[in-house]
Write an enzyme that holds these catalytic residues in place. Sequence first.
Site, mmCIF file in Angstrom:
data_model
loop_
_atom_site.group_PDB
_atom_site.id
_atom_site.type_symbol
_atom_site.label_atom_id
_atom_site.label_comp_id
_atom_site.label_asym_id
_atom_site.label_seq_id
_atom_site.Cartn_x
_atom_site.Cartn_y
_atom_site.Cartn_z
ATOM 1 N N SER A 82 0.860 -1.192 0.000
ATOM 2 C CA SER A 82 0.000 0.000 0.000
ATOM 3 C C SER A 82 0.889 1.233 0.000
ATOM 4 C CB SER A 82 -0.887 0.023 1.242
ATOM 5 O OG SER A 82 -1.378 1.343 1.423
ATOM 6 N N HIS A 113 -0.961 -1.300 -4.505
ATOM 7 C CA HIS A 113 -2.244 -1.038 -3.837
ATOM 8 C C HIS A 113 -2.362 0.458 -3.559
ATOM 9 C CE1 HIS A 113 -5.731 -2.255 -1.359
ATOM 10 N NE2 HIS A 113 -5.355 -1.288 -0.528
ATOM 11 N N ASP A 118 -4.619 3.420 -2.039
ATOM 12 C CA ASP A 118 -5.709 3.724 -1.113
ATOM 13 C C ASP A 118 -6.247 5.122 -1.374
ATOM 14 O OD1 ASP A 118 -5.979 1.389 0.596
ATOM 15 O OD2 ASP A 118 -3.924 1.811 1.231
ATOM 16 N N MET A 120 -8.931 7.915 -0.411
ATOM 17 C CA MET A 120 -9.796 8.302 0.722
ATOM 18 C C MET A 120 -10.291 9.733 0.525
ATOM 19 S SD MET A 120 -7.548 6.788 3.870
ATOM 20 C CE MET A 120 -6.718 5.196 3.749
ATOM 21 N N HIS A 163 -8.150 0.826 -4.311
ATOM 22 C CA HIS A 163 -9.097 0.612 -3.221
ATOM 23 C C HIS A 163 -9.790 1.934 -2.931
ATOM 24 C CE1 HIS A 163 -9.438 -0.374 1.399
ATOM 25 N NE2 HIS A 163 -10.615 -0.209 0.835
ATOM 26 N N MET A 191 -12.162 4.321 -1.076
ATOM 27 C CA MET A 191 -12.863 4.576 0.188
ATOM 28 C C MET A 191 -13.508 5.949 0.054
ATOM 29 S SD MET A 191 -9.861 3.035 2.619
ATOM 30 C CE MET A 191 -8.658 3.067 1.280
ATOM 31 N N MET A 221 -11.259 -6.250 5.070
ATOM 32 C CA MET A 221 -10.557 -5.252 5.882
ATOM 33 C C MET A 221 -10.291 -5.843 7.264
ATOM 34 S SD MET A 221 -10.036 -2.624 3.982
ATOM 35 C CE MET A 221 -9.205 -1.701 5.268
ATOM 36 N N PHE A 269 -6.536 4.509 7.853
ATOM 37 C CA PHE A 269 -5.148 4.779 8.226
ATOM 38 C C PHE A 269 -4.293 3.522 8.102
ATOM 39 C CE2 PHE A 269 -7.998 7.520 10.575
ATOM 40 C CZ PHE A 269 -7.514 8.775 10.237
ATOM 41 N N GLY A 273 -0.871 1.370 9.561
ATOM 42 C CA GLY A 273 -0.231 1.178 10.858
ATOM 43 C C GLY A 273 -1.146 0.775 11.995
ATOM 44 N N ASP A 301 -6.437 -6.682 4.036
ATOM 45 C CA ASP A 301 -5.866 -5.333 4.090
ATOM 46 C C ASP A 301 -5.919 -4.795 5.517
ATOM 47 O OD1 ASP A 301 -5.060 -2.740 3.602
ATOM 48 O OD2 ASP A 301 -6.697 -2.251 2.236
ATOM 49 N N GLY A 302 -4.733 -4.552 6.088
ATOM 50 C CA GLY A 302 -4.658 -3.880 7.380
ATOM 51 C C GLY A 302 -3.953 -4.705 8.439
ATOM 52 N N GLY A 303 -2.879 -4.145 8.975
ATOM 53 C CA GLY A 303 -2.182 -4.802 10.080
ATOM 54 C C GLY A 303 -1.435 -6.068 9.691
ATOM 55 N N GLY A 343 1.356 -2.195 3.940
ATOM 56 C CA GLY A 343 1.853 -0.828 3.885
ATOM 57 C C GLY A 343 3.092 -0.688 4.742
ATOM 58 N N THR A 344 2.876 -0.595 6.050
ATOM 59 C CA THR A 344 3.974 -0.454 7.001
ATOM 60 C C THR A 344 5.019 -1.547 6.802
ATOM 61 O OG1 THR A 344 2.325 0.374 8.564
ATOM 62 C CG2 THR A 344 4.480 -0.223 9.464
HETATM 63 C C1 DX5 Z 1 -6.435 1.331 5.353
HETATM 64 C C2 DX5 Z 1 -5.845 0.989 4.023
HETATM 65 C C3 DX5 Z 1 -4.719 0.034 4.071
HETATM 66 C C4 DX5 Z 1 -3.533 0.487 4.855
HETATM 67 C C5 DX5 Z 1 -2.698 -0.700 5.237
HETATM 68 O O1 DX5 Z 1 -7.584 2.066 5.159
HETATM 69 O O2 DX5 Z 1 -6.842 0.418 3.184
HETATM 70 O O3 DX5 Z 1 -4.336 -0.357 2.751
HETATM 71 O O4 DX5 Z 1 -2.752 1.415 4.183
HETATM 72 O O5 DX5 Z 1 -1.643 -0.268 6.020
HETATM 73 P P1 DX5 Z 1 -0.848 -1.231 7.006
HETATM 74 O O6 DX5 Z 1 -0.320 -2.360 6.169
HETATM 75 O O7 DX5 Z 1 0.204 -0.351 7.548
HETATM 76 O O8 DX5 Z 1 -1.837 -1.716 8.029
HETATM 77 ZN ZN ZN Z 2 -6.354 -0.502 1.174
#
Ligand code: DX5
Ligand code: ZN
Length: 220
Positions: free
Chosen positions: A10, A35, A37, A39, A68, A70, A139, A145, A147, A177-179, A199-200
Amino acid sequence: MQQATRIAPSILSADFAKLGAEVAAITEAGADMVHVDVMDGHFVPNITIGPSVVKALRPHSALPFDVHLMIAPVDLYIAAFAEAGADIISFHPEAGAHPHRTVQLIKSFGKKAGIVLNPHTPVEMIDYLIDDLDLILVMSVNPGFGGQSFIDSQLRKIETLRKRIDATGKRIDLEVDGGITLETAPRAVAAGADLLVAGTATFKGGPSAYAENIRRLKAV
Ligand code: DX5
Ligand code: ZN
């Protein structure tokens, strides 16, 4: 059928002042998709990037762009992201009144269509959509966000979706997606996921670390 694990970094966690170079760097480092994001500060409490940035990034990688969305209302912006160079366009069913129509709209541009299930959204949401989908995104955090911490209850949803996808006999990617970390990635894959957004976990350590970060996630 569950495919070999693929990684979609991401770019939300990339250096926004150097996005083109960052996209090129993850491409070089072995990412499978980019990916993106998107928003709107309304559907989710954060604002990121729009179609003009996707268009500007397009020449920096030959990888599929996994966009993605949002944003709400979502239908208004499908054409712009399709024309900007998205390959897969995913949206949240809560972001419009007619998710089936949104899937058709994405496909009318020759793009792959994905649906995104928030942590609270039941699997039944896809009952009458699944045959038209190319991707289902679970999700494992609330969107908005990078992280954040992985929400364990989503593992059961991934397991259920793996069975539902396999019952169709079709190729539908199951993305999470996420964490995603080296600790949560193997659990998501064991539950049935075959595409991990990271992402992170991709961008930590800067460009010299990307290849090793991606390799370790893929090896889970
Ligand atoms: C959150 C995003 C994710 C996010 C993932 O709304 O859709 O793609 O950036 O970030 P990490 O991998 O750091 O949880
Ligand atoms: Zn995403």
